[in-house]
Design an enzyme around this catalytic site. Sequence first.
Site, PDB file in Angstrom:
ATOM      1  N   ASN A 122       4.290  -6.466   1.751  1.00 19.01           N
ATOM      2  CA  ASN A 122       3.255  -5.502   2.114  1.00 19.01           C
ATOM      3  C   ASN A 122       3.960  -4.381   2.863  1.00 19.01           C
ATOM      4  OD1 ASN A 122       1.480  -7.522   1.257  1.00 19.01           O
ATOM      5  ND2 ASN A 122       1.101  -8.251   3.337  1.00 19.01           N
ATOM      6  N   GLY A 179      -1.614  -4.038   4.116  1.00 23.68           N
ATOM      7  CA  GLY A 179      -1.718  -5.332   4.781  1.00 23.68           C
ATOM      8  C   GLY A 179      -0.593  -5.670   5.734  1.00 23.68           C
ATOM      9  N   ALA A 180       0.355  -4.765   5.941  1.00 18.42           N
ATOM     10  CA  ALA A 180       1.456  -5.073   6.863  1.00 18.42           C
ATOM     11  C   ALA A 180       0.964  -4.907   8.305  1.00 18.42           C
ATOM     12  CB  ALA A 180       2.643  -4.158   6.596  1.00 18.42           C
ATOM     13  N   HIS A 236       7.997  -2.841  10.953  1.00 18.23           N
ATOM     14  CA  HIS A 236       9.405  -3.191  10.710  1.00 18.23           C
ATOM     15  C   HIS A 236       9.522  -3.856   9.325  1.00 18.23           C
ATOM     16  CE1 HIS A 236      13.338  -4.354  12.781  1.00 18.23           C
ATOM     17  NE2 HIS A 236      13.459  -4.698  11.517  1.00 18.23           N
ATOM     18  N   HIS A 251       9.787  -5.920   6.269  1.00 17.99           N
ATOM     19  CA  HIS A 251       9.842  -7.370   6.049  1.00 17.99           C
ATOM     20  C   HIS A 251       9.086  -7.722   4.780  1.00 17.99           C
ATOM     21  CE1 HIS A 251       5.898  -6.892   7.963  1.00 17.99           C
ATOM     22  NE2 HIS A 251       5.552  -8.057   7.432  1.00 17.99           N
ATOM     23  N   HIS A 260       8.971 -14.869 -18.709  1.00 20.24           N
ATOM     24  CA  HIS A 260       9.989 -13.839 -18.429  1.00 20.24           C
ATOM     25  C   HIS A 260       9.687 -13.295 -17.029  1.00 20.24           C
ATOM     26  CE1 HIS A 260      12.556 -10.616 -20.618  1.00 20.24           C
ATOM     27  NE2 HIS A 260      12.508 -10.228 -19.358  1.00 20.24           N
ATOM     28  N   GLU A 294     -15.550  -2.224  -9.937  1.00 18.70           N
ATOM     29  CA  GLU A 294     -14.389  -3.090 -10.119  1.00 18.70           C
ATOM     30  C   GLU A 294     -14.709  -4.505  -9.644  1.00 18.70           C
ATOM     31  OE1 GLU A 294     -14.163  -0.067  -8.801  1.00 18.70           O
ATOM     32  OE2 GLU A 294     -12.552   1.015  -9.828  1.00 18.70           O
TER      33      GLU A 294
END
Length: 341
Positions: free
Chosen positions: A151, A157-158, A162, A164, A301, A317
């Site tokens: 994210n 959503g982070a 920093h 990651h 794959h 949606e």
Amino acid sequence: MSQLRWDPLKYHWVIIATDRARRPRDYMVEAEKGEITSCPFCYGNEDKTPGEIFAIRPHGPANSPNWRVRVIPNKYPALRIEGELNSRGYGLYDVMNGIGAHEVIVETPDHDRGLADLTPAEITDVLIAYRTRFIDLRRDARFRYMVLFKNHGSRAGATLSHAHSQLIAVPLTPPVAATEMKICRDYYAGKERCIVCDLIHFELASGDRVVKEFDNFVILTPYASCFPFELRLYPKQHSHDFVLLDDNGLAELAVALKDMLRRLKAVLNDPPYNFIIHTAPPMQQRLGKPDYWGSLEYDYHWHIELVPRLTQIAGFEWGTGFYINPTSPEDAAAFLRDAEI
Ligand SMILES: [Zn+2]
Ligand SMILES: [Zn+2]
Ligand SMILES: [Zn+2]
């Protein structure tokens, strides 16, 4: 005129609303500023996280500085590592204990550099950490699938800015992965060819949705992209499993991944995004099902899927499963191809 497009890999229809034809500047939002308060992922703050599971550091003991990549347990895990699964029925429902692993891969000690800003050698280290953790978690027979995702940006959503990524091992196969594997298996059963290999051949011949081609990787915008500037990164040679890449393969992948992230950053002003690695699950024996995995090695794959978070999912949606994409994948590919990186 708008088009309805079918995706044979995901079994969904998408509305490509070219009448609305939105261009990159229509999505531009101000780049997010990282928080400046104390950050547990920063160099020197190793004691502010749970003890590390894995790290790449030239010298020095665990949980000391001098690391390049660091893997730690998530402080607030969605699933816990200890205990038994105890899968059971509950009336019509199914329930099991929340067993799993939830790890954080800190991609760099430097707070101000995103994954796109790292050198190919630094990104290779991140990919080595991914591969190492995949292989280790697959030894635990309770885990049926590993989800490796990133994210980037708070709108994706982070919770910490920093750089990651995260790896969650889950005790069942997620429906998205199960559906994808079934589609690949069914296609192979009929044609004895991998559907993704066929798709890559077609897309390279057509060229309309190719963003960048490398010796061993290719970056595409999917024909039936649900979201504007959606991207796929595929190995050109057939392989069902990301972990089979050797260090040279990871170094080549790092160059391709960096290229993809740099183009996205250049065209859309460092947008929030999510990416996920879709790769084969641990192929454990299933009791009473000797041929459970069938042709998976030949029909599946592995690849990376990336979605920039530029639009909101609305009622249509949510209620139908049809997506409306206001930028055609051909236009998106052209913008990304022409990006100055
Ligand atoms: Zn930091
Ligand atoms: Zn293939
Ligand atoms: Zn996929």
